[in-house]
Design a protein around this motif. Sequence first.
Motif, PDB file in Angstrom:
ATOM      1  N   GLY A   1       0.779  -1.231   0.000  1.00 37.19           N
ATOM      2  CA  GLY A   1       0.000   0.000   0.000  1.00 37.19           C
ATOM      3  C   GLY A   1       0.810   1.280   0.000  1.00 37.19           C
ATOM      4  N   ILE A   2       2.131   1.186   0.095  1.00 36.15           N
ATOM      5  CA  ILE A   2       2.980   2.378   0.193  1.00 36.15           C
ATOM      6  C   ILE A   2       3.839   2.505  -1.060  1.00 36.15           C
ATOM      7  CG2 ILE A   2       4.846   3.487   1.474  1.00 36.15           C
ATOM      8  CD1 ILE A   2       2.272   3.495   2.999  1.00 36.15           C
ATOM      9  N   ARG A   3       3.942   3.747  -1.576  1.00 28.81           N
ATOM     10  CA  ARG A   3       4.841   4.038  -2.689  1.00 28.81           C
ATOM     11  C   ARG A   3       5.888   5.033  -2.193  1.00 28.81           C
ATOM     12  NH1 ARG A   3       2.503   4.392  -8.635  1.00 28.81           N
ATOM     13  NH2 ARG A   3       4.736   3.993  -8.893  1.00 28.81           N
ATOM     14  N   GLU A   4       7.063   4.534  -1.942  1.00 29.15           N
ATOM     15  CA  GLU A   4       8.143   5.380  -1.438  1.00 29.15           C
ATOM     16  C   GLU A   4       8.694   6.255  -2.564  1.00 29.15           C
ATOM     17  OE1 GLU A   4      10.793   3.072   1.443  1.00 29.15           O
ATOM     18  OE2 GLU A   4       9.833   1.482   0.270  1.00 29.15           O
ATOM     19  N   VAL A   5       9.315   7.351  -2.175  1.00 25.97           N
ATOM     20  CA  VAL A   5       9.886   8.303  -3.136  1.00 25.97           C
ATOM     21  C   VAL A   5      11.372   8.448  -2.854  1.00 25.97           C
ATOM     22  CG1 VAL A   5       9.816  10.672  -4.005  1.00 25.97           C
ATOM     23  CG2 VAL A   5       7.694   9.522  -3.334  1.00 25.97           C
ATOM     24  N   ARG A   6      12.162   8.397  -3.921  1.00 27.08           N
ATOM     25  CA  ARG A   6      13.603   8.552  -3.801  1.00 27.08           C
ATOM     26  C   ARG A   6      14.092   9.621  -4.785  1.00 27.08           C
ATOM     27  NH1 ARG A   6      12.422   5.971  -0.119  1.00 27.08           N
ATOM     28  NH2 ARG A   6      13.183   3.921   0.577  1.00 27.08           N
ATOM     29  N   VAL A   7      15.099  10.355  -4.373  1.00 29.68           N
ATOM     30  CA  VAL A   7      15.788  11.285  -5.274  1.00 29.68           C
ATOM     31  C   VAL A   7      17.196  10.749  -5.455  1.00 29.68           C
ATOM     32  CG1 VAL A   7      16.581  13.640  -5.632  1.00 29.68           C
ATOM     33  CG2 VAL A   7      14.388  13.232  -4.496  1.00 29.68           C
ATOM     34  N   VAL A   8      17.532  10.352  -6.688  1.00 31.23           N
ATOM     35  CA  VAL A   8      18.788   9.650  -6.949  1.00 31.23           C
ATOM     36  C   VAL A   8      19.532  10.312  -8.110  1.00 31.23           C
ATOM     37  CG1 VAL A   8      17.870   7.458  -6.110  1.00 31.23           C
ATOM     38  CG2 VAL A   8      17.685   8.017  -8.539  1.00 31.23           C
ATOM     39  N   PRO A   9      20.841  10.085  -8.206  1.00 33.00           N
ATOM     40  CA  PRO A   9      21.595  10.591  -9.366  1.00 33.00           C
ATOM     41  C   PRO A   9      21.087   9.975 -10.666  1.00 33.00           C
ATOM     42  CG  PRO A   9      23.079   9.927  -7.586  1.00 33.00           C
ATOM     43  CD  PRO A   9      21.721   9.440  -7.205  1.00 33.00           C
ATOM     44  N   THR A  10      21.341  10.664 -11.757  1.00 33.45           N
ATOM     45  CA  THR A  10      20.850  10.207 -13.062  1.00 33.45           C
ATOM     46  C   THR A  10      21.345   8.811 -13.398  1.00 33.45           C
ATOM     47  OG1 THR A  10      20.856  12.495 -13.828  1.00 33.45           O
ATOM     48  CG2 THR A  10      20.765  10.784 -15.520  1.00 33.45           C
ATOM     49  N   GLU A  11      22.625   8.526 -13.083  1.00 37.12           N
ATOM     50  CA  GLU A  11      23.187   7.234 -13.477  1.00 37.12           C
ATOM     51  C   GLU A  11      22.670   6.072 -12.638  1.00 37.12           C
ATOM     52  OE1 GLU A  11      26.190   9.450 -10.870  1.00 37.12           O
ATOM     53  OE2 GLU A  11      24.860   9.869 -12.577  1.00 37.12           O
ATOM     54  N   TRP A  12      21.926   6.343 -11.588  1.00 41.53           N
ATOM     55  CA  TRP A  12      21.376   5.251 -10.768  1.00 41.53           C
ATOM     56  C   TRP A  12      20.068   4.716 -11.335  1.00 41.53           C
ATOM     57  CZ3 TRP A  12      21.959   5.849  -4.746  1.00 41.53           C
ATOM     58  CH2 TRP A  12      23.305   5.983  -4.438  1.00 41.53           C
ATOM     59  N   ALA A  13      19.319   5.561 -12.022  1.00 43.41           N
ATOM     60  CA  ALA A  13      17.997   5.179 -12.526  1.00 43.41           C
ATOM     61  C   ALA A  13      18.058   4.981 -14.033  1.00 43.41           C
ATOM     62  CB  ALA A  13      16.968   6.243 -12.173  1.00 43.41           C
ATOM     63  N   ALA A  14      17.937   3.732 -14.480  1.00 43.95           N
ATOM     64  CA  ALA A  14      18.020   3.409 -15.910  1.00 43.95           C
ATOM     65  C   ALA A  14      16.652   2.998 -16.441  1.00 43.95           C
ATOM     66  CB  ALA A  14      19.032   2.281 -16.133  1.00 43.95           C
ATOM     67  N   LYS A  15      16.386   3.384 -17.687  1.00 44.78           N
ATOM     68  CA  LYS A  15      15.106   3.021 -18.300  1.00 44.78           C
ATOM     69  C   LYS A  15      15.009   1.515 -18.494  1.00 44.78           C
ATOM     70  CE  LYS A  15      15.136   5.677 -21.963  1.00 44.78           C
ATOM     71  NZ  LYS A  15      14.639   6.362 -23.183  1.00 44.78           N
ATOM     72  N   ARG A  16      13.861   0.978 -18.146  1.00 49.78           N
ATOM     73  CA  ARG A  16      13.615  -0.439 -18.403  1.00 49.78           C
ATOM     74  C   ARG A  16      13.272  -0.636 -19.874  1.00 49.78           C
ATOM     75  NH1 ARG A  16       9.098  -2.020 -14.206  1.00 49.78           N
ATOM     76  NH2 ARG A  16       8.894   0.231 -13.822  1.00 49.78           N
ATOM     77  N   LEU A  17      13.761  -1.716 -20.419  1.00 47.99           N
ATOM     78  CA  LEU A  17      13.515  -2.013 -21.830  1.00 47.99           C
ATOM     79  C   LEU A  17      12.543  -3.183 -21.963  1.00 47.99           C
ATOM     80  CD1 LEU A  17      17.175  -1.734 -23.226  1.00 47.99           C
ATOM     81  CD2 LEU A  17      15.376   0.027 -23.194  1.00 47.99           C
ATOM     82  N   GLY A  18      11.999  -3.319 -23.159  1.00 49.76           N
ATOM     83  CA  GLY A  18      11.055  -4.403 -23.403  1.00 49.76           C
ATOM     84  C   GLY A  18       9.644  -4.022 -22.987  1.00 49.76           C
ATOM     85  N   GLU A  19       8.744  -4.965 -23.129  1.00 51.10           N
ATOM     86  CA  GLU A  19       7.342  -4.710 -22.796  1.00 51.10           C
ATOM     87  C   GLU A  19       7.173  -4.644 -21.280  1.00 51.10           C
ATOM     88  OE1 GLU A  19       2.918  -6.620 -23.651  1.00 51.10           O
ATOM     89  OE2 GLU A  19       4.712  -7.473 -24.586  1.00 51.10           O
ATOM     90  N   GLN A  20       6.561  -3.576 -20.811  1.00 52.01           N
ATOM     91  CA  GLN A  20       6.380  -3.363 -19.376  1.00 52.01           C
ATOM     92  C   GLN A  20       4.927  -3.030 -19.079  1.00 52.01           C
ATOM     93  OE1 GLN A  20       8.970  -3.658 -17.250  1.00 52.01           O
ATOM     94  NE2 GLN A  20      10.517  -3.918 -18.847  1.00 52.01           N
ATOM     95  N   ASP A  21       4.479  -3.454 -17.905  1.00 49.51           N
ATOM     96  CA  ASP A  21       3.153  -3.038 -17.448  1.00 49.51           C
ATOM     97  C   ASP A  21       3.196  -1.558 -17.110  1.00 49.51           C
ATOM     98  OD1 ASP A  21       2.086  -5.583 -17.674  1.00 49.51           O
ATOM     99  OD2 ASP A  21       2.697  -6.146 -15.633  1.00 49.51           O
ATOM    100  N   PRO A  22       2.129  -0.823 -17.381  1.00 49.61           N
ATOM    101  CA  PRO A  22       2.128   0.610 -17.082  1.00 49.61           C
ATOM    102  C   PRO A  22       2.143   0.834 -15.573  1.00 49.61           C
ATOM    103  CG  PRO A  22      -0.060  -0.093 -17.722  1.00 49.61           C
ATOM    104  CD  PRO A  22       0.847  -1.268 -17.952  1.00 49.61           C
ATOM    105  N   ASP A  23       2.547   2.033 -15.168  1.00 49.40           N
ATOM    106  CA  ASP A  23       2.501   2.373 -13.762  1.00 49.40           C
ATOM    107  C   ASP A  23       1.056   2.274 -13.284  1.00 49.40           C
ATOM    108  OD1 ASP A  23       4.249   3.699 -11.540  1.00 49.40           O
ATOM    109  OD2 ASP A  23       2.354   4.826 -11.530  1.00 49.40           O
TER     110      ASP A  23
END
Length: 350
Positions: free
Chosen positions: A319-341
């Motif tokens: 039930g909880i959606r945590e929030v993080r602020v991270v450097p650009t190089e830490w968060a990479a786009k997922r590839l392939g077919e993904q379920d929407p948010d």
Amino acid sequence: PVLSCLSILGVCHNSIAFQQPVASARVPSRQRDVVSRSAVMTRMGDEGEDDNREQRKQQQRDDYGEDSNGTVSRRNALSRAMCGAGLTFAASAMTHVERSNALDINIIALPNLLISSSSEGGDRGVKGMPVPSKKLGGLSNKIRSVSKIMDELQRDLMQERWDLVEGYPTQLRSYVPVFTAYTDSAFPTDIPTDKGLRVALRYEVGRFFASLERFRQAANRKSLDEAYVAYSDMSLHFDRYLRVGGLYTFYDSTVSLEEYYSGVAESSLIYADPKKDPALVRDLVVFVKGPEKGRTGIVIGIYPDGSDARAVKLDRYKGIREVRVVPTEWAAKRLGEQDPDDVFLIPQSG
């Protein structure tokens, strides 16, 4: 100084625990002194030991402010009460050691150190988190319900439904009394821990509504990037309020996830190179570095302060959606077919 303090506490303890019964008759202090001196002068030989004992008793009475019948003066009764209050405060401080440790962590950058508990979802919070008072009257659920409003706002903002976005600031401002009531009711005592938690919660509430005002102004101008940043700040401060206020429904004791990927080849992880193809707002991402490596979420904002840090709203867990602020190089786009948010699966109300 330490030995002196211990001696004072010892005297206070003895005077409270071993107070003699109060007699009905009182002997004036002047007469008491005359009798005492007469006894010293007249007792000889075998009576010397009795005389010394009487002197010791007399000295004890003088120290404790009693007359010869054990009656305590009002002044010394007040002193004893103050000593007792000091001992009670010291005992209270030792009793609340675990709660006082809740403020040892950095409120601005709270670590993700949570463990599940059987009291999940209850007003008493979760083991390892600040423990709010029992007398909340459903305020916990009202605060958590703001999460749904924030999810709906994210959906409408990312779909650029400005006609719907305009109504959210007024709706969220109506929760000011709820936040105020929870802050004052969850940690109501005057112990230092509760005072510190109330200060921290009021700070997060203040930052949340300041960000909400910036969001309102950006929405009026239909400035999408500014609205994303303001929404990111709102989400971040609300997440911190939940954490500091003991409103999380879980507590994960895992400090770092990187060790679970120590034997996994980087080529087996499918994601875009964050340096060549950095993630943008609305992109689904996976953390490829840092202590939360492997966790997934969605980018909700990019800070224009030169750091290009990404605000990421992690996928829902209990039930909880945590929030993080991270450097650009830490968060990479997922590839392939993904379920929407999952916010895009929330049906439009009305």
